[in-house]
Design an enzyme around this catalytic site. Structure first.
Site, PDB file in Angstrom:
ATOM      1  CG  MET A 124       2.236   1.811   8.871  1.00  0.00           C
ATOM      2  SD  MET A 124       0.710   1.828   7.935  1.00  0.00           S
ATOM      3  CE  MET A 124       0.894   0.357   6.966  1.00  0.00           C
ATOM      4  CG  ASP A 174       7.045  -0.370   0.832  1.00  0.00           C
ATOM      5  OD1 ASP A 174       6.223  -1.113   0.276  1.00  0.00           O
ATOM      6  OD2 ASP A 174       7.395  -0.519   2.013  1.00  0.00           O
ATOM      7  CD  GLN A 224       5.896   4.221   1.938  1.00  0.00           C
ATOM      8  OE1 GLN A 224       4.709   4.069   2.148  1.00  0.00           O
ATOM      9  NE2 GLN A 224       6.819   3.655   2.699  1.00  0.00           N
ATOM     10  NE  ARG A 252      -0.925  -4.957   3.517  1.00  0.00           N
ATOM     11  CZ  ARG A 252      -0.653  -3.649   3.446  1.00  0.00           C
ATOM     12  NH1 ARG A 252       0.533  -3.239   3.034  1.00  0.00           N
ATOM     13  NH2 ARG A 252      -1.562  -2.756   3.776  1.00  0.00           N
ATOM     14  CG  HIS A 285      10.114  -2.185  10.007  1.00  0.00           C
ATOM     15  ND1 HIS A 285       9.300  -3.285  10.121  1.00  0.00           N
ATOM     16  CD2 HIS A 285       9.440  -1.291   9.241  1.00  0.00           C
ATOM     17  CE1 HIS A 285       8.181  -3.079   9.463  1.00  0.00           C
ATOM     18  NE2 HIS A 285       8.233  -1.886   8.901  1.00  0.00           N
ATOM     19  CD  GLN A 308      -0.151   4.184   4.960  1.00  0.00           C
ATOM     20  OE1 GLN A 308       0.320   5.149   5.551  1.00  0.00           O
ATOM     21  NE2 GLN A 308       0.626   3.204   4.515  1.00  0.00           N
ATOM     22  CB  SER A 328       6.204  -7.309   3.594  1.00  0.00           C
ATOM     23  OG  SER A 328       4.897  -6.812   3.771  1.00  0.00           O
ATOM     24  N   GLY A 366      12.323   2.041   3.005  1.00  0.00           N
ATOM     25  CA  GLY A 366      12.827   0.785   2.446  1.00  0.00           C
ATOM     26  C   GLY A 366      12.636   0.726   0.933  1.00  0.00           C
TER      27      GLY A 366
HETATM   28  O1  PAF Z   1       5.742   2.096   4.780  1.00  0.00           O
HETATM   29  C1  PAF Z   1       4.977   2.223   5.748  1.00  0.00           C
HETATM   30  O2  PAF Z   1       4.986   1.441   6.706  1.00  0.00           O
HETATM   31  C2  PAF Z   1       3.988   3.376   5.755  1.00  0.00           C
HETATM   32  O3  PAF Z   1       3.498   3.633   4.498  1.00  0.00           O
HETATM   33  C3  PAF Z   1       4.535   4.674   6.418  1.00  0.00           C
HETATM   34  C4  PAF Z   1       5.709   5.236   5.636  1.00  0.00           C
HETATM   35  C5  PAF Z   1       4.967   4.357   7.844  1.00  0.00           C
HETATM   36  C6  PAF Z   1       3.456   5.739   6.466  1.00  0.00           C
HETATM   37  O4  PAF Z   1       2.350   5.337   7.223  1.00  0.00           O
END
Ligand code: PAF
Length: 279
Positions: free
Chosen positions: A31, A152, A155, A189, A38, A62, A187, A149
């Site tokens: 994102m 998360d 996820q 955030r 990343h 989301q 992160s 990652g």
């Molecule tokens: O982990 C994230 O940044 C988001 O959840 C993703 C996998 C890009 C989906 O929008």
């Protein structure tokens, strides 16, 4: 570095070029507001010789209405600069309308209760929003492998479970959490944290490491979890949403918690941080 903005232009490009290049494709969905976590995924894919594609897209579906969609950090220019520096091959930066209008095949899958545990409890639609967009990306790009990652983990695990239930051939791979010098998991955030809040935030990793040690020693886990919750609240966290031990497939962990994970979500004011550690 190639930049594409629409699903059609990406598919067209990949159909003609990657066959010529004879390279497999790795995909890293993001994102934006890219950090070293990343970038480590991109570097990993490049090292393995993949044609490496990064998407930058803040996915509205989301986020719940009360969450931070509108204030989520956006820094496309510097993101592209960072990706250019490490030679990402292609960056996909679609607009919302492109992603809304793109009709991917209808995938059906079971969620196995992800919406009722850990992050799902306070964010019941979050993982469905994530899987919806990731499945769209996978059906556009058709990568051989996609990286997620470890920070998360829920996820990663959910996407892996979902993809296994579809016809998609992408291998879902997890890559290690990258931490700052104080142990705070990187992160996007973290950009919200003030200096003082960063000092508070680093205690998450401290607690996780203490818990891991105690649990490995076979001591009373529930007592230790409570102690660490209190420790974090005393240090300045305003809410511990959960601090739990779960198996790798997110089921309740039973003694001796071998190869389980400790999961945490905790808030400093309205900044919500998550982390996890393999025992
Ligand atoms: O982990 C994230 O940044 C988001 O959840 C993703 C996998 C890009 C989906 O929008």
């Amino acid at each position: 570095m190639i930049i594409k903005k629409t699903p059609i232009s990406v598919s067209k490009y990949l159909n003609s070029e990657t066959k010529k290049l004879k390279k497999k494709i790795a995909f890293i969905p993001t994102m934006g507001a890219l950090h070293d976590g990343h970038l480590s995924l991109v570097k990993k894919a490049k090292k393995k010789g993949y044609f490496t594609i990064v998407s930058i897209y803040v996915n509205p579906s989301q986020f719940a209405p009360n969450e931070d969609f509108s204030k989520y950090p956006r820094s496309l220019k510097s993101d592209l600069k960072k990706l250019r520096m490490i030679s990402a091959d292609l960056v996909f930066t679609p607009l919302h309308k492109h992603m809304f209008e793109y009709e991917s095949p209808k995938y059906t899958f079971k969620t196995f209760g992800i919406e009722k545990k850990l992050c799902g409890k306070s964010r019941p639609y979050h993982f469905l929003g994530v899987s919806d967009i990731v499945l769209k990306f996978l059906s556009i790009i058709k990568p051989n492998v996609a990286y997620f990652g470890e920070k998360d983990y829920q996820q990663f695990f959910f996407i892996k479970t979902v993809v296994e239930q579809t016809q998609l051939k992408t291998k879902i791979v997890m890559a290690k959490t990258v931490r700052d010098i104080n142990g705070l998991a990187l992160s996007s955030r973290n950009n919200y944290l003030s200096k003082e809040q960063s000092r508070v935030a680093k205690n998450i990793y401290k607690s996780l490491k203490i818990l891991k040690k105690i649990i490995k020693n076979g001591e009373d886990a529930s007592k230790a979890l409570n102690q660490q919750k209190n420790f974090l609240l005393n240090e300045g966290f305003t809410k511990i949403e959960y601090l739990e031990i779960r198996t790798q497939d997110l089921k309740k962990s039973i003694l001796p918690h071998h190869r389980s994970r400790i999961f945490i979500a905790a808030k400093i004011e309205n900044i919500r941080l998550i982390d996890n550690l393999l025992i």
